[in-house]
Write a protein that holds these residues in place. Sequence first.
Motif, PDB file in Angstrom:
ATOM      1  N   ALA A  74       0.843  -1.197   0.000  1.00 11.04           N
ATOM      2  CA  ALA A  74       0.000   0.000   0.000  1.00 11.04           C
ATOM      3  C   ALA A  74       0.877   1.246   0.000  1.00 11.04           C
ATOM      4  O   ALA A  74       1.887   1.305   0.702  1.00 11.04           O
ATOM      5  N   SER A  75       0.480   2.217  -0.792  1.00  8.99           N
ATOM      6  CA  SER A  75       1.189   3.484  -0.815  1.00  8.99           C
ATOM      7  C   SER A  75       0.179   4.623  -0.828  1.00  8.99           C
ATOM      8  O   SER A  75      -0.957   4.447  -1.255  1.00  8.99           O
ATOM      9  N   GLY A  76       0.604   5.772  -0.312  1.00 10.15           N
ATOM     10  CA  GLY A  76      -0.284   6.926  -0.277  1.00 10.15           C
ATOM     11  C   GLY A  76      -1.257   6.914   0.881  1.00 10.15           C
ATOM     12  O   GLY A  76      -2.183   7.716   0.917  1.00 10.15           O
ATOM     13  N   VAL A  77      -1.069   5.968   1.815  1.00 14.75           N
ATOM     14  CA  VAL A  77      -1.959   5.865   2.977  1.00 14.75           C
ATOM     15  C   VAL A  77      -1.136   5.545   4.210  1.00 14.75           C
ATOM     16  O   VAL A  77       0.004   5.069   4.112  1.00 14.75           O
ATOM     17  N   THR A  78      -1.747   5.787   5.371  1.00 10.25           N
ATOM     18  CA  THR A  78      -1.220   5.298   6.637  1.00 10.25           C
ATOM     19  C   THR A  78      -2.012   4.048   6.967  1.00 10.25           C
ATOM     20  O   THR A  78      -3.153   4.133   7.426  1.00 10.25           O
ATOM     21  N   LEU A  79      -1.415   2.900   6.724  1.00 10.70           N
ATOM     22  CA  LEU A  79      -2.173   1.649   6.756  1.00 10.70           C
ATOM     23  C   LEU A  79      -2.816   1.386   8.116  1.00 10.70           C
ATOM     24  O   LEU A  79      -3.882   0.772   8.188  1.00 10.70           O
ATOM     25  N   GLN A  92     -12.326   7.418   5.540  1.00 12.80           N
ATOM     26  CA  GLN A  92     -11.010   7.497   4.907  1.00 12.80           C
ATOM     27  C   GLN A  92     -10.999   6.951   3.493  1.00 12.80           C
ATOM     28  O   GLN A  92     -10.058   7.187   2.750  1.00 12.80           O
ATOM     29  N   GLY A  93     -12.007   6.197   3.138  1.00 11.65           N
ATOM     30  CA  GLY A  93     -12.059   5.666   1.786  1.00 11.65           C
ATOM     31  C   GLY A  93     -11.997   4.153   1.739  1.00 11.65           C
ATOM     32  O   GLY A  93     -11.721   3.484   2.731  1.00 11.65           O
ATOM     33  N   ASP A  94     -12.268   3.634   0.562  1.00 11.07           N
ATOM     34  CA  ASP A  94     -12.334   2.201   0.298  1.00 11.07           C
ATOM     35  C   ASP A  94     -11.511   1.964  -0.970  1.00 11.07           C
ATOM     36  O   ASP A  94     -11.882   2.477  -2.032  1.00 11.07           O
ATOM     37  N   TYR A  95     -10.424   1.229  -0.844  1.00 10.66           N
ATOM     38  CA  TYR A  95      -9.495   1.112  -1.961  1.00 10.66           C
ATOM     39  C   TYR A  95      -9.230  -0.350  -2.308  1.00 10.66           C
ATOM     40  O   TYR A  95      -9.230  -1.226  -1.423  1.00 10.66           O
ATOM     41  N   TRP A  96      -8.975  -0.574  -3.616  1.00 11.37           N
ATOM     42  CA  TRP A  96      -8.773  -1.926  -4.134  1.00 11.37           C
ATOM     43  C   TRP A  96      -7.507  -2.008  -4.961  1.00 11.37           C
ATOM     44  O   TRP A  96      -7.134  -1.050  -5.649  1.00 11.37           O
ATOM     45  N   GLY A  97      -6.880  -3.173  -4.920  1.00 14.40           N
ATOM     46  CA  GLY A  97      -5.789  -3.449  -5.832  1.00 14.40           C
ATOM     47  C   GLY A  97      -6.310  -3.974  -7.147  1.00 14.40           C
ATOM     48  O   GLY A  97      -7.520  -4.152  -7.331  1.00 14.40           O
ATOM     49  N   GLN A  98      -5.394  -4.284  -8.052  1.00 15.43           N
ATOM     50  CA  GLN A  98      -5.776  -4.724  -9.387  1.00 15.43           C
ATOM     51  C   GLN A  98      -6.007  -6.226  -9.447  1.00 15.43           C
ATOM     52  O   GLN A  98      -6.536  -6.738 -10.429  1.00 15.43           O
ATOM     53  N   GLY A  99      -5.604  -6.943  -8.411  1.00 14.58           N
ATOM     54  CA  GLY A  99      -5.828  -8.380  -8.341  1.00 14.58           C
ATOM     55  C   GLY A  99      -4.621  -9.190  -8.770  1.00 14.58           C
ATOM     56  O   GLY A  99      -3.798  -8.746  -9.576  1.00 14.58           O
ATOM     57  N   THR A 100      -4.540 -10.392  -8.221  1.00 13.86           N
ATOM     58  CA  THR A 100      -3.494 -11.343  -8.604  1.00 13.86           C
ATOM     59  C   THR A 100      -4.138 -12.713  -8.774  1.00 13.86           C
ATOM     60  O   THR A 100      -4.951 -13.131  -7.951  1.00 13.86           O
TER      61      THR A 100
END
Length: 116
Positions: free
Chosen positions: A24-29, A102-110
Amino acid sequence: QVQLVESGGGLVQPGGSLRLSCAASGVTLSIYSVAWYRQAPGKQRELVARLGRLGSIYYLSSVKGRCTISRDNARNMVYLEMDDLKPEDTAVYYCNIFGLGQGDYWGQGTQVTVSA
């Protein structure tokens, strides 16, 4: 800009293991709950595991005892360790982080494929 990048998927034989990672980048996990979802062909996306901000954990019943979700807040990383993989675990696996307000974010998947 928030970005989640998954890695670690691949082809594995039944009974094998994989460790999925999510950077994760751009966030404080630490302020987010983290989760892994999966979507198999022709099926709806389902929640596999979730690790709350304060440590609460949920596992999909079919993976309980075979999967472990973890996080490293210092490194902004989320992991899913999967053991004793079965063909029915074949799916695209997505990393998700959610924070109230804070938002809801997703990766592109693997892709994870379990096949002999």
